[in-house]
Write a protein that holds these residues in place. Sequence first.
Motif, PDB file in Angstrom:
ATOM      1  N   GLN A 222       0.819  -1.208   0.000  1.00  0.00           N
ATOM      2  CA  GLN A 222       0.000   0.000   0.000  1.00  0.00           C
ATOM      3  C   GLN A 222       0.860   1.268   0.000  1.00  0.00           C
ATOM      4  OE1 GLN A 222      -2.253   0.475   3.706  1.00  0.00           O
ATOM      5  NE2 GLN A 222      -0.757  -0.830   4.735  1.00  0.00           N
ATOM      6  N   CYS A 223       2.153   1.124   0.283  1.00  0.00           N
ATOM      7  CA  CYS A 223       3.082   2.259   0.230  1.00  0.00           C
ATOM      8  C   CYS A 223       3.834   2.301  -1.096  1.00  0.00           C
ATOM      9  CB  CYS A 223       4.106   2.160   1.358  1.00  0.00           C
ATOM     10  SG  CYS A 223       3.394   2.063   2.989  1.00  0.00           S
ATOM     11  N   GLY A 224       3.547   1.361  -2.014  1.00  0.00           N
ATOM     12  CA  GLY A 224       4.302   1.249  -3.255  1.00  0.00           C
ATOM     13  C   GLY A 224       5.402   0.219  -3.124  1.00  0.00           C
ATOM     14  N   PRO A 249       1.741   8.105  12.902  1.00  0.00           N
ATOM     15  CA  PRO A 249       2.332   9.196  12.131  1.00  0.00           C
ATOM     16  C   PRO A 249       1.313   9.790  11.166  1.00  0.00           C
ATOM     17  CG  PRO A 249       3.749   7.255  12.121  1.00  0.00           C
ATOM     18  CD  PRO A 249       2.444   6.839  12.711  1.00  0.00           C
ATOM     19  N   SER A 250       1.616  10.962  10.655  1.00  0.00           N
ATOM     20  CA  SER A 250       0.739  11.620   9.690  1.00  0.00           C
ATOM     21  C   SER A 250       0.485  10.713   8.483  1.00  0.00           C
ATOM     22  CB  SER A 250       1.387  12.927   9.222  1.00  0.00           C
ATOM     23  OG  SER A 250       0.612  13.548   8.229  1.00  0.00           O
ATOM     24  N   VAL A 260      -8.840  -8.481  12.933  1.00  0.00           N
ATOM     25  CA  VAL A 260      -7.492  -8.042  13.285  1.00  0.00           C
ATOM     26  C   VAL A 260      -7.392  -6.534  13.049  1.00  0.00           C
ATOM     27  CG1 VAL A 260      -6.535  -8.413  10.984  1.00  0.00           C
ATOM     28  CG2 VAL A 260      -5.017  -8.511  12.966  1.00  0.00           C
ATOM     29  N   VAL A 261      -6.526  -5.864  13.785  1.00  0.00           N
ATOM     30  CA  VAL A 261      -6.319  -4.431  13.602  1.00  0.00           C
ATOM     31  C   VAL A 261      -5.386  -4.206  12.419  1.00  0.00           C
ATOM     32  CG1 VAL A 261      -5.415  -2.328  14.651  1.00  0.00           C
ATOM     33  CG2 VAL A 261      -6.704  -3.955  16.043  1.00  0.00           C
ATOM     34  N   ASN A 262      -5.783  -3.331  11.492  1.00  0.00           N
ATOM     35  CA  ASN A 262      -4.979  -3.020  10.312  1.00  0.00           C
ATOM     36  C   ASN A 262      -4.304  -1.667  10.451  1.00  0.00           C
ATOM     37  OD1 ASN A 262      -5.263  -5.213   8.408  1.00  0.00           O
ATOM     38  ND2 ASN A 262      -7.415  -4.652   8.271  1.00  0.00           N
ATOM     39  N   LEU A 263      -3.007  -1.617  10.118  1.00  0.00           N
ATOM     40  CA  LEU A 263      -2.289  -0.357  10.008  1.00  0.00           C
ATOM     41  C   LEU A 263      -2.293   0.021   8.536  1.00  0.00           C
ATOM     42  CD1 LEU A 263      -0.521   1.834  11.371  1.00  0.00           C
ATOM     43  CD2 LEU A 263       1.462   0.389  10.867  1.00  0.00           C
ATOM     44  N   SER A 264      -2.883   1.182   8.198  1.00  0.00           N
ATOM     45  CA  SER A 264      -3.113   1.538   6.790  1.00  0.00           C
ATOM     46  C   SER A 264      -2.506   2.896   6.463  1.00  0.00           C
ATOM     47  CB  SER A 264      -4.619   1.578   6.492  1.00  0.00           C
ATOM     48  OG  SER A 264      -5.217   0.335   6.779  1.00  0.00           O
ATOM     49  N   TYR A 265      -2.000   2.990   5.235  1.00  0.00           N
ATOM     50  CA  TYR A 265      -1.418   4.231   4.729  1.00  0.00           C
ATOM     51  C   TYR A 265      -2.458   4.974   3.910  1.00  0.00           C
ATOM     52  CZ  TYR A 265       1.727   7.337   2.122  1.00  0.00           C
ATOM     53  OH  TYR A 265       2.336   8.429   1.552  1.00  0.00           O
ATOM     54  N   VAL A 290       1.595   1.039  -8.045  1.00  0.00           N
ATOM     55  CA  VAL A 290       1.504  -0.053  -7.064  1.00  0.00           C
ATOM     56  C   VAL A 290       0.664   0.389  -5.877  1.00  0.00           C
ATOM     57  CG1 VAL A 290       2.811  -1.451  -5.419  1.00  0.00           C
ATOM     58  CG2 VAL A 290       3.684  -1.113  -7.739  1.00  0.00           C
ATOM     59  N   MET A 291       0.924   1.590  -5.390  1.00  0.00           N
ATOM     60  CA  MET A 291       0.198   2.102  -4.234  1.00  0.00           C
ATOM     61  C   MET A 291      -1.288   2.269  -4.543  1.00  0.00           C
ATOM     62  SD  MET A 291       0.927   5.616  -2.153  1.00  0.00           S
ATOM     63  CE  MET A 291       0.107   6.570  -3.437  1.00  0.00           C
ATOM     64  N   GLN A 292      -1.580   2.777  -5.731  1.00  0.00           N
ATOM     65  CA  GLN A 292      -2.974   2.993  -6.125  1.00  0.00           C
ATOM     66  C   GLN A 292      -3.717   1.677  -6.326  1.00  0.00           C
ATOM     67  OE1 GLN A 292      -2.333   5.452  -9.570  1.00  0.00           O
ATOM     68  NE2 GLN A 292      -2.290   7.363  -8.387  1.00  0.00           N
TER      69      GLN A 292
END
Length: 317
Positions: A222-224, A249-250, A260-265, A290-292
Amino acid sequence: RVVLLPAAQHRRVTICSSETRPSASLTSASEAVAARLLAAKPVTWRGRGDLFQLPLPDVPGGMWLVIDLWSGIAGTVVALLALGLRFVAICAETDGEAVHAAARVLPNVVHAPSVESINVQMLAPILQRRQFAGILVGGGSPCQGNSSLNANRRGLEDERSLQPEHVTRLEKELASFFDCCPQSQPAPIYVWLENVSSAPRSVVSHYSTLLGCEPVRVQAGQCGWVSRNRLLWGRGPSAQVPDLADQCPSEWTMAPSEGVVNLSYTGTKPVPNRVHFAGGFAPLLDPLKVMQSKNRLAASPFTREFPHPSDRCSSCS
């Protein structure tokens, strides 16, 4: 009982005996690592270009001690620098080329030959000399016995899958050291672990019990750049990672999904936005696309070639 051990620079170090302690003395190699750690300067980035920044809303202050297990090319250290932490670090890695790669861009990092070689005796000199705001212990443990890519994976029956026990071993050793060494200033201990999200449920449950916390899921695609789907366990004296949803973080969020808890960008630019490759090599993918695609077009992780005789990948052309 108390054992007096000769340590680096002809100093004497007082440490507690413990059932979790692997040995009662330091080898000459361990003494050399302890001496380098005692003299270590805060870690700085010396790589090509500027390191990307992901500052936390409230960056922890003071000097930290980072014990990076299964370090590889020191990705943990790079991440902590990106977050703005100030620290000294000891990294455990068996692969000489990975150590060399990390040393080129992170010259102040101290390297240990293996996770098993790190113990409280090695850490005692610096703990007696310096006062730390916190100690971070953990890393990404071997996943070959857990990954769904391994057609013959054995989960907890594979000794590599039991390596995370070194995280809690070191946590216990550090806690025991502070208990019996009043001349040392106690520091809060934070433990963490990373492994594949495709691990068997029995393994995930075992790691959750071992670390005393629930995992967070993150997908690097998700970050590329590359596909790397992982679970992350992390715990401090008063909280675990899933409790910190309001301290991301921002452009990052954390929320429950599918049990489950997801950490998402949520940002619009790849992280990192640009990567420098040796020899003029250009990646065969567009990290923005990739990110898109939300991880769908991500490449396999960058790695060296090595045989996977039991993996289903061996049947590919």
